[in-house]
Design a protein around this motif. Structure first.
Motif, PDB file in Angstrom:
ATOM      1  N   ARG A  36       0.860  -1.183   0.000  1.00 15.25           N
ATOM      2  CA  ARG A  36       0.000   0.000   0.000  1.00 15.25           C
ATOM      3  C   ARG A  36       0.894   1.229   0.000  1.00 15.25           C
ATOM      4  NH1 ARG A  36      -5.126   1.252   1.306  1.00 15.25           N
ATOM      5  NH2 ARG A  36      -5.584  -0.901   1.870  1.00 15.25           N
ATOM      6  N   ILE A  37       0.531   2.213  -0.815  1.00 21.31           N
ATOM      7  CA  ILE A  37       1.260   3.471  -0.853  1.00 21.31           C
ATOM      8  C   ILE A  37       0.257   4.611  -0.782  1.00 21.31           C
ATOM      9  CG2 ILE A  37       2.795   4.964  -2.188  1.00 21.31           C
ATOM     10  CD1 ILE A  37       4.033   2.510  -3.426  1.00 21.31           C
ATOM     11  N   GLY A  38       0.519   5.538   0.126  1.00 27.55           N
ATOM     12  CA  GLY A  38      -0.319   6.719   0.247  1.00 27.55           C
ATOM     13  C   GLY A  38       0.534   7.965   0.193  1.00 27.55           C
ATOM     14  N   ARG A  39      -0.114   9.109   0.155  1.00 25.64           N
ATOM     15  CA  ARG A  39       0.635  10.360   0.076  1.00 25.64           C
ATOM     16  C   ARG A  39       1.510  10.564   1.310  1.00 25.64           C
ATOM     17  NH1 ARG A  39      -3.112  15.184  -2.419  1.00 25.64           N
ATOM     18  NH2 ARG A  39      -4.437  13.923  -3.799  1.00 25.64           N
ATOM     19  N   GLY A  40       1.043  10.092   2.457  1.00 26.64           N
ATOM     20  CA  GLY A  40       1.768  10.345   3.692  1.00 26.64           C
ATOM     21  C   GLY A  40       2.566   9.176   4.227  1.00 26.64           C
ATOM     22  N   GLY A  41       2.564   8.046   3.555  1.00 29.07           N
ATOM     23  CA  GLY A  41       3.303   6.889   4.060  1.00 29.07           C
ATOM     24  C   GLY A  41       3.072   5.688   3.176  1.00 29.07           C
ATOM     25  N   TRP A  42       3.732   4.584   3.503  1.00 28.60           N
ATOM     26  CA  TRP A  42       3.591   3.383   2.696  1.00 28.60           C
ATOM     27  C   TRP A  42       3.884   2.155   3.537  1.00 28.60           C
ATOM     28  CZ3 TRP A  42       7.574   6.872   2.305  1.00 28.60           C
ATOM     29  CH2 TRP A  42       8.879   6.402   2.509  1.00 28.60           C
ATOM     30  N   SER A  43       3.419   1.024   3.054  1.00 30.35           N
ATOM     31  CA  SER A  43       3.667  -0.259   3.706  1.00 30.35           C
ATOM     32  C   SER A  43       4.054  -1.259   2.622  1.00 30.35           C
ATOM     33  CB  SER A  43       2.421  -0.730   4.458  1.00 30.35           C
ATOM     34  OG  SER A  43       2.630  -2.015   5.017  1.00 30.35           O
ATOM     35  N   LEU A  44       5.332  -1.629   2.611  1.00 32.12           N
ATOM     36  CA  LEU A  44       5.863  -2.569   1.618  1.00 32.12           C
ATOM     37  C   LEU A  44       6.662  -3.651   2.335  1.00 32.12           C
ATOM     38  CD1 LEU A  44       7.222   0.028  -0.970  1.00 32.12           C
ATOM     39  CD2 LEU A  44       5.068  -1.245  -1.115  1.00 32.12           C
ATOM     40  N   PRO A  45       6.538  -4.897   1.922  1.00 37.43           N
ATOM     41  CA  PRO A  45       7.272  -6.000   2.581  1.00 37.43           C
ATOM     42  C   PRO A  45       8.739  -6.028   2.162  1.00 37.43           C
ATOM     43  CG  PRO A  45       5.965  -6.869   0.785  1.00 37.43           C
ATOM     44  CD  PRO A  45       5.622  -5.410   0.870  1.00 37.43           C
ATOM     45  N   LEU A  46       9.480  -5.035   2.633  1.00 38.39           N
ATOM     46  CA  LEU A  46      10.898  -4.920   2.303  1.00 38.39           C
ATOM     47  C   LEU A  46      11.738  -5.016   3.567  1.00 38.39           C
ATOM     48  CD1 LEU A  46      10.788  -1.956  -0.240  1.00 38.39           C
ATOM     49  CD2 LEU A  46      11.252  -4.365  -0.777  1.00 38.39           C
ATOM     50  N   THR A  47      12.870  -5.666   3.472  1.00 38.38           N
ATOM     51  CA  THR A  47      13.843  -5.707   4.559  1.00 38.38           C
ATOM     52  C   THR A  47      14.822  -4.561   4.354  1.00 38.38           C
ATOM     53  OG1 THR A  47      13.641  -8.106   4.721  1.00 38.38           O
ATOM     54  CG2 THR A  47      15.576  -7.086   5.750  1.00 38.38           C
ATOM     55  N   ARG A  48      14.806  -3.610   5.237  1.00 36.24           N
ATOM     56  CA  ARG A  48      15.673  -2.445   5.060  1.00 36.24           C
ATOM     57  C   ARG A  48      17.091  -2.766   5.536  1.00 36.24           C
ATOM     58  NH1 ARG A  48      11.314   2.206   6.933  1.00 36.24           N
ATOM     59  NH2 ARG A  48      10.306   2.384   4.892  1.00 36.24           N
ATOM     60  N   PRO A  49      18.099  -2.213   4.871  1.00 41.59           N
ATOM     61  CA  PRO A  49      19.500  -2.528   5.215  1.00 41.59           C
ATOM     62  C   PRO A  49      19.855  -2.010   6.605  1.00 41.59           C
ATOM     63  CG  PRO A  49      19.396  -0.705   3.647  1.00 41.59           C
ATOM     64  CD  PRO A  49      18.012  -1.253   3.744  1.00 41.59           C
ATOM     65  N   MET A  50      20.679  -2.769   7.307  1.00 42.42           N
ATOM     66  CA  MET A  50      21.164  -2.337   8.613  1.00 42.42           C
ATOM     67  C   MET A  50      22.331  -1.372   8.433  1.00 42.42           C
ATOM     68  SD  MET A  50      19.326  -3.675  10.969  1.00 42.42           S
ATOM     69  CE  MET A  50      20.391  -3.490  12.409  1.00 42.42           C
ATOM     70  N   PRO A  51      22.362  -0.296   9.194  1.00 47.00           N
ATOM     71  CA  PRO A  51      23.497   0.630   9.085  1.00 47.00           C
ATOM     72  C   PRO A  51      24.754   0.011   9.675  1.00 47.00           C
ATOM     73  CG  PRO A  51      22.091   1.260  10.917  1.00 47.00           C
ATOM     74  CD  PRO A  51      21.380   0.143  10.205  1.00 47.00           C
ATOM     75  N   PRO A  52      25.915   0.542   9.342  1.00 42.95           N
ATOM     76  CA  PRO A  52      27.149   0.036   9.937  1.00 42.95           C
ATOM     77  C   PRO A  52      27.113   0.180  11.453  1.00 42.95           C
ATOM     78  CG  PRO A  52      27.612   1.505   8.090  1.00 42.95           C
ATOM     79  CD  PRO A  52      26.154   1.630   8.381  1.00 42.95           C
ATOM     80  N   PRO A  53      27.839  -0.678  12.173  1.00 39.28           N
ATOM     81  CA  PRO A  53      27.863  -0.574  13.642  1.00 39.28           C
ATOM     82  C   PRO A  53      28.294   0.825  14.088  1.00 39.28           C
ATOM     83  CG  PRO A  53      28.893  -2.615  12.924  1.00 39.28           C
ATOM     84  CD  PRO A  53      28.629  -1.813  11.683  1.00 39.28           C
ATOM     85  N   GLY A  54      27.561   1.355  15.048  1.00 36.80           N
ATOM     86  CA  GLY A  54      27.901   2.652  15.602  1.00 36.80           C
ATOM     87  C   GLY A  54      27.281   3.823  14.875  1.00 36.80           C
ATOM     88  N   ARG A  55      26.498   3.567  13.806  1.00 37.60           N
ATOM     89  CA  ARG A  55      25.859   4.657  13.077  1.00 37.60           C
ATOM     90  C   ARG A  55      24.369   4.410  12.972  1.00 37.60           C
ATOM     91  NH1 ARG A  55      24.121   5.689   8.063  1.00 37.60           N
ATOM     92  NH2 ARG A  55      25.112   3.961   6.951  1.00 37.60           N
ATOM     93  N   ALA A  56      23.583   5.466  13.178  1.00 42.97           N
ATOM     94  CA  ALA A  56      22.136   5.352  13.050  1.00 42.97           C
ATOM     95  C   ALA A  56      21.745   5.249  11.582  1.00 42.97           C
ATOM     96  CB  ALA A  56      21.467   6.568  13.691  1.00 42.97           C
ATOM     97  N   ALA A  57      20.562   4.704  11.335  1.00 39.91           N
ATOM     98  CA  ALA A  57      20.044   4.616   9.971  1.00 39.91           C
ATOM     99  C   ALA A  57      19.840   6.010   9.401  1.00 39.91           C
ATOM    100  CB  ALA A  57      18.737   3.840   9.950  1.00 39.91           C
ATOM    101  N   GLN A  58      20.141   6.178   8.143  1.00 38.99           N
ATOM    102  CA  GLN A  58      19.996   7.455   7.473  1.00 38.99           C
ATOM    103  C   GLN A  58      19.165   7.288   6.209  1.00 38.99           C
ATOM    104  OE1 GLN A  58      23.935   8.998   6.796  1.00 38.99           O
ATOM    105  NE2 GLN A  58      24.465   9.019   8.966  1.00 38.99           N
ATOM    106  N   ALA A  59      18.649   8.411   5.731  1.00 36.02           N
ATOM    107  CA  ALA A  59      17.791   8.369   4.550  1.00 36.02           C
ATOM    108  C   ALA A  59      18.516   7.760   3.362  1.00 36.02           C
ATOM    109  CB  ALA A  59      17.297   9.770   4.223  1.00 36.02           C
ATOM    110  N   GLU A  60      19.793   8.048   3.243  1.00 36.55           N
ATOM    111  CA  GLU A  60      20.543   7.530   2.104  1.00 36.55           C
ATOM    112  C   GLU A  60      20.619   6.016   2.089  1.00 36.55           C
ATOM    113  OE1 GLU A  60      21.517   9.116  -0.609  1.00 36.55           O
ATOM    114  OE2 GLU A  60      20.463  10.803   0.304  1.00 36.55           O
ATOM    115  N   ASP A  61      20.502   5.394   3.273  1.00 36.14           N
ATOM    116  CA  ASP A  61      20.525   3.934   3.335  1.00 36.14           C
ATOM    117  C   ASP A  61      19.322   3.332   2.601  1.00 36.14           C
ATOM    118  OD1 ASP A  61      22.786   4.118   4.914  1.00 36.14           O
ATOM    119  OD2 ASP A  61      21.651   4.093   6.787  1.00 36.14           O
TER     120      ASP A  61
END
Length: 467
Positions: free
Chosen positions: A42-67
């Motif tokens: 499902r995709i809406g103007r304000g958000g979405w729900s997709l069955p995707l596994t998002r990549p883990m950031p490197p140790p010691g760094r928070a997730a960023q938009a570029e990831d």
């Protein structure tokens, strides 16, 4: 299901969806799924729900938009098309062959269906156009004998505010009259005094953030400007049908504030800085004061809490606690029967019961006999497999909302036993079930009320096989 194959806008163009579908196809490949695959989301103007596994950031760094840039770019492509088409939200399902040949089905939207939450399946079905759950229809009881609190002192309030805000620009009598005309209610004296001292407009502060902070400190809260005043009636407190139907309004005889969703006598004039609204209450509870100050929580759907007996008290920092006499326990108007709450329908049943939820259960399915004939029961939600005989639902004469699993709905539909008293309904779906049969079932229910169907738009394209 109603189908269409007209390519009218970017949202109906397969190329708009191809980047999202490629991401979902790659996800399936990572899971070593062989053969054709089905993906949905499902995709809406304000958000979405997709069955995707998002990549883990490197140790010691928070997730960023570029990831997640690839996902963001793919979704934004669809969101832009939604805006162009004037559509808020759409769910989809796609069958992708190993060759990359793809059949994409866009599901909806329909003005009679609320979007699902984190799922491609439909949300609540609005069977009666414009219908609202009972708590959202409830009006306040008249406050016939209510009077202002003894602490309400417009003269003291004005002296205090002028001393704290000597350079503020106040509203004119004409400006206040215009607000009263807009709201359709006369402002109480204390609120008029507040805005005669300062109309709280940003342009009056010369775009000075420090001046705005000083004003908030002077009055003790974030004050809306004169044009920002609004009536906090039930329509100002939006809630999805399936949640609103499980609420109940209750005002005990010793209540200071009426336990409403909203009231035409709640005039919102400020914020506590955390999203909770401050309002002057012109429809107080049986033990409340006319013009008392209440707080409407943004985390709750019903009720408000007393903050101060008067606006004078609020500005002077004299806050109040709700005054309530001890009383015996009363049976709840909303009951939850499941493995962690009540263990039987007999324990939930009483003449005042309005809403019943039967949740996860590991015992024998329940008979609805204990709640048949209850005069105020208007909501029933039942986890799939928890009802011994779904046809007993036809004996619940006053239901306005019903939420069941697909199998239970099928029993009612085939027997012609769907309650015609319903204003809204919902289908409970758990797990990764194909949305198409659920949408077809929803359309059968909608058709009983001659409501707009969930349209299926079929698009075909080629994603090419993954390398």
């Amino acid at each position: 299901m109603v189908e269409q194959r007209l390519c009218r806008t970017r949202i109906d163009d397969f190329a708009t969806w191809a980047p999202v579908l490629r991401l979902l196809l790659a996800e399936q490949a990572h899971r070593h799924v062989a053969g054709s695959v089905r993906v949905a989301g499902r995709i809406g103007r304000g958000g979405w729900s997709l069955p995707l596994t998002r990549p883990m950031p490197p140790p010691g760094r928070a997730a960023q938009a570029e990831d997640m840039r690839e996902e963001f770019d793919a979704v934004e492509r669809v969101q832009g098309a939604l805006v162009d088409a004037g559509v808020d939200d759409v769910s989809f399902t796609a069958e992708i062959e190993p060759t990359g040949e793809t059949t994409l089905r866009l599901l909806g939207p329909s003005p009679a269906v609320e979007p699902g939450i984190g799922t491609p399946h439909p949300g609540a079905l609005i069977l009666v156009d414009g219908s609202l759950p009972e708590p959202w229809r409830r009006l306040p009881e008249p406050a016939l004998v209510a009077a202002p609190a003894p602490s309400a002192d417009p003269e003291l309030l004005e002296r205090t505010l002028r001393d704290r805000l000597p350079h503020a620009i106040g509203a004119t009598a004409e400006e206040i009259s215009a607000v009263e005309a807009r709201l359709g209610v006369a402002l109480p004296d204390e609120l008029k005094v507040l805005y005669r001292v300062t109309r709280a407009r940003w342009e009056d502060l010369g775009d000075d953030y420090e001046a705005a902070e000083r004003e908030s400190e002077a009055v003790g809260f974030e004050l809306f400007d004169l044009d920002g005043l609004y009536v906090a009636d039930a329509s100002s407190r939006y809630c999805r049908w399936e949640f609103a139907a499980m609420e109940a309004v209750d005002t005990p005889a010793d209540a200071v504030v009426q336990g409403l969703v909203g009231s035409p006598g709640w005039i919102a004039f400020g914020d506590n800085g955390g999203g909770d609204r401050l309002a002057v209450d012109l429809t107080p509870g049986p033990r409340g004061h006319l013009g008392q100050v209440i707080m409407i929580s943004h985390e709750e759907n019903v009720g408000a809490a007393l903050v101060a007996d008067s606006l004078t008290d609020l500005v002077l920092g004299r806050l109040s606690a709700e005054r309530r006499s001890p009383r015996g326990q009363r049976p709840p108007l909303v009951a939850w029967v499941n493995i962690a709450s009540l263990k039987s329908l007999e324990a939930a049943a009483h003449p005042g019961l309005e809403a019943l939820s039967i949740g996860v259960w590991d015992g024998e399915p329940f008979s609805l006999a204990p709640v048949v004939g209850l005069p105020r029961l208007r909501t029933l939600t039942a986890y799939p497999g928890t009802l011994a005989d779904p046809l007993q639902i036809s004996e619940l004469a006053g239901l306005e909302f019903l939420q069941l699993g697909p199998e239970e709905w099928r029993v009612l539909l085939e027997a012609g036993a769907v309650p015609r008293s319903l204003s809204a309904a919902a289908i409970v779906v758990h797990g990764d079930r194909d949305p198409l049969p659920i949408v077809a079932l929803a359309n059968e229910i909608l058709a009983l009320w001659n409501r707009p169907q969930i349209i299926q738009t079929v698009l075909e394209g080629d994603l090419e096989p993954l390398a």
